[in-house]
Scaffold this motif. Structure first.
Motif, PDB file in Angstrom:
ATOM      1  N   ASN A  49       0.827  -1.210   0.000  1.00  0.00           N
ATOM      2  CA  ASN A  49       0.000   0.000   0.000  1.00  0.00           C
ATOM      3  C   ASN A  49       0.858   1.256   0.000  1.00  0.00           C
ATOM      4  O   ASN A  49       0.567   2.225  -0.704  1.00  0.00           O
ATOM      5  N   GLN A  50       1.933   1.246   0.793  1.00  0.00           N
ATOM      6  CA  GLN A  50       2.837   2.390   0.824  1.00  0.00           C
ATOM      7  C   GLN A  50       3.533   2.569  -0.519  1.00  0.00           C
ATOM      8  O   GLN A  50       3.682   3.682  -1.016  1.00  0.00           O
ATOM      9  N   ARG A  51       3.961   1.463  -1.129  1.00  0.00           N
ATOM     10  CA  ARG A  51       4.628   1.527  -2.428  1.00  0.00           C
ATOM     11  C   ARG A  51       3.688   2.075  -3.489  1.00  0.00           C
ATOM     12  O   ARG A  51       4.066   2.924  -4.301  1.00  0.00           O
ATOM     13  N   GLY A  54       3.190   5.820  -2.706  1.00  0.00           N
ATOM     14  CA  GLY A  54       4.458   6.540  -2.858  1.00  0.00           C
ATOM     15  C   GLY A  54       4.870   6.685  -4.304  1.00  0.00           C
ATOM     16  O   GLY A  54       5.246   7.776  -4.748  1.00  0.00           O
ATOM     17  N   LEU A  55       4.796   5.603  -5.060  1.00  0.00           N
ATOM     18  CA  LEU A  55       5.184   5.668  -6.463  1.00  0.00           C
ATOM     19  C   LEU A  55       4.208   6.508  -7.281  1.00  0.00           C
ATOM     20  O   LEU A  55       4.622   7.240  -8.189  1.00  0.00           O
ATOM     21  N   ALA A  56       2.934   6.432  -6.960  1.00  0.00           N
ATOM     22  CA  ALA A  56       1.939   7.222  -7.700  1.00  0.00           C
ATOM     23  C   ALA A  56       2.200   8.716  -7.524  1.00  0.00           C
ATOM     24  O   ALA A  56       2.149   9.480  -8.490  1.00  0.00           O
ATOM     25  N   THR A  77      -6.098   8.575   4.285  1.00  0.00           N
ATOM     26  CA  THR A  77      -5.335   7.323   4.184  1.00  0.00           C
ATOM     27  C   THR A  77      -4.156   7.499   3.243  1.00  0.00           C
ATOM     28  O   THR A  77      -3.055   7.003   3.521  1.00  0.00           O
ATOM     29  N   VAL A  78      -4.355   8.225   2.154  1.00  0.00           N
ATOM     30  CA  VAL A  78      -3.261   8.509   1.211  1.00  0.00           C
ATOM     31  C   VAL A  78      -2.153   9.273   1.928  1.00  0.00           C
ATOM     32  O   VAL A  78      -0.970   8.925   1.825  1.00  0.00           O
ATOM     33  N   ARG A  84       4.297   7.573   5.776  1.00  0.00           N
ATOM     34  CA  ARG A  84       5.022   6.390   6.259  1.00  0.00           C
ATOM     35  C   ARG A  84       6.024   5.905   5.221  1.00  0.00           C
ATOM     36  O   ARG A  84       7.146   5.519   5.565  1.00  0.00           O
ATOM     37  N   ALA A  85       5.641   5.931   3.963  1.00  0.00           N
ATOM     38  CA  ALA A  85       6.551   5.517   2.892  1.00  0.00           C
ATOM     39  C   ALA A  85       7.759   6.454   2.830  1.00  0.00           C
ATOM     40  O   ALA A  85       8.908   5.996   2.743  1.00  0.00           O
ATOM     41  N   ARG A  86       7.509   7.737   2.885  1.00  0.00           N
ATOM     42  CA  ARG A  86       8.593   8.725   2.825  1.00  0.00           C
ATOM     43  C   ARG A  86       9.548   8.570   4.008  1.00  0.00           C
ATOM     44  O   ARG A  86      10.769   8.569   3.843  1.00  0.00           O
TER      45      ARG A  86
END
Length: 97
Positions: A49-51, A54-56, A77-78, A84-86
């Protein structure tokens, strides 16, 4: 082709900075390629979900709203997944202390 020792051939091109060898060949891997591998490995450590978020946002450059529509979740949520991804990428890509 130059030889370092009699009977030993030197296949590596001259590089001014240290390089790694590809595990499957004698080709040198440039520092830029090394960095690409490190970044790819860090992205691979993100949860799915993070990937996706994050990639989008980072690579596709889409808005939080559009990322939420793609992922089927709301903007809150986004924002949470993106933060969290960052944070995880910063931690993984920071030099060890």
């Amino acid at each position: 082709m130059s030889y370092q020792n009699p009977g030993e051939m030197n296949f590596l091109p001259p590089y001014s900075s240290p390089v790694l060898l590809d595990c499957c060949s004698t080709m040198a891997i440039s520092p830029a390629i090394q960095e690409w591998h490190v970044q790819g490995r860090a992205i691979g450590h993100l949860g799915p979900n993070q990937r996706q978020i994050g990639l989008a946002i980072l690579l596709d450059g889409i808005s939080y709203e559009n990322a939420g529509q793609r992922a089927g979740c709301n903007i809150g949520t986004v924002e949470s997944r993106y933060n969290r991804a960052r944070e995880k990428l910063v931690t993984e890509l920071s030099p060890p202390q």
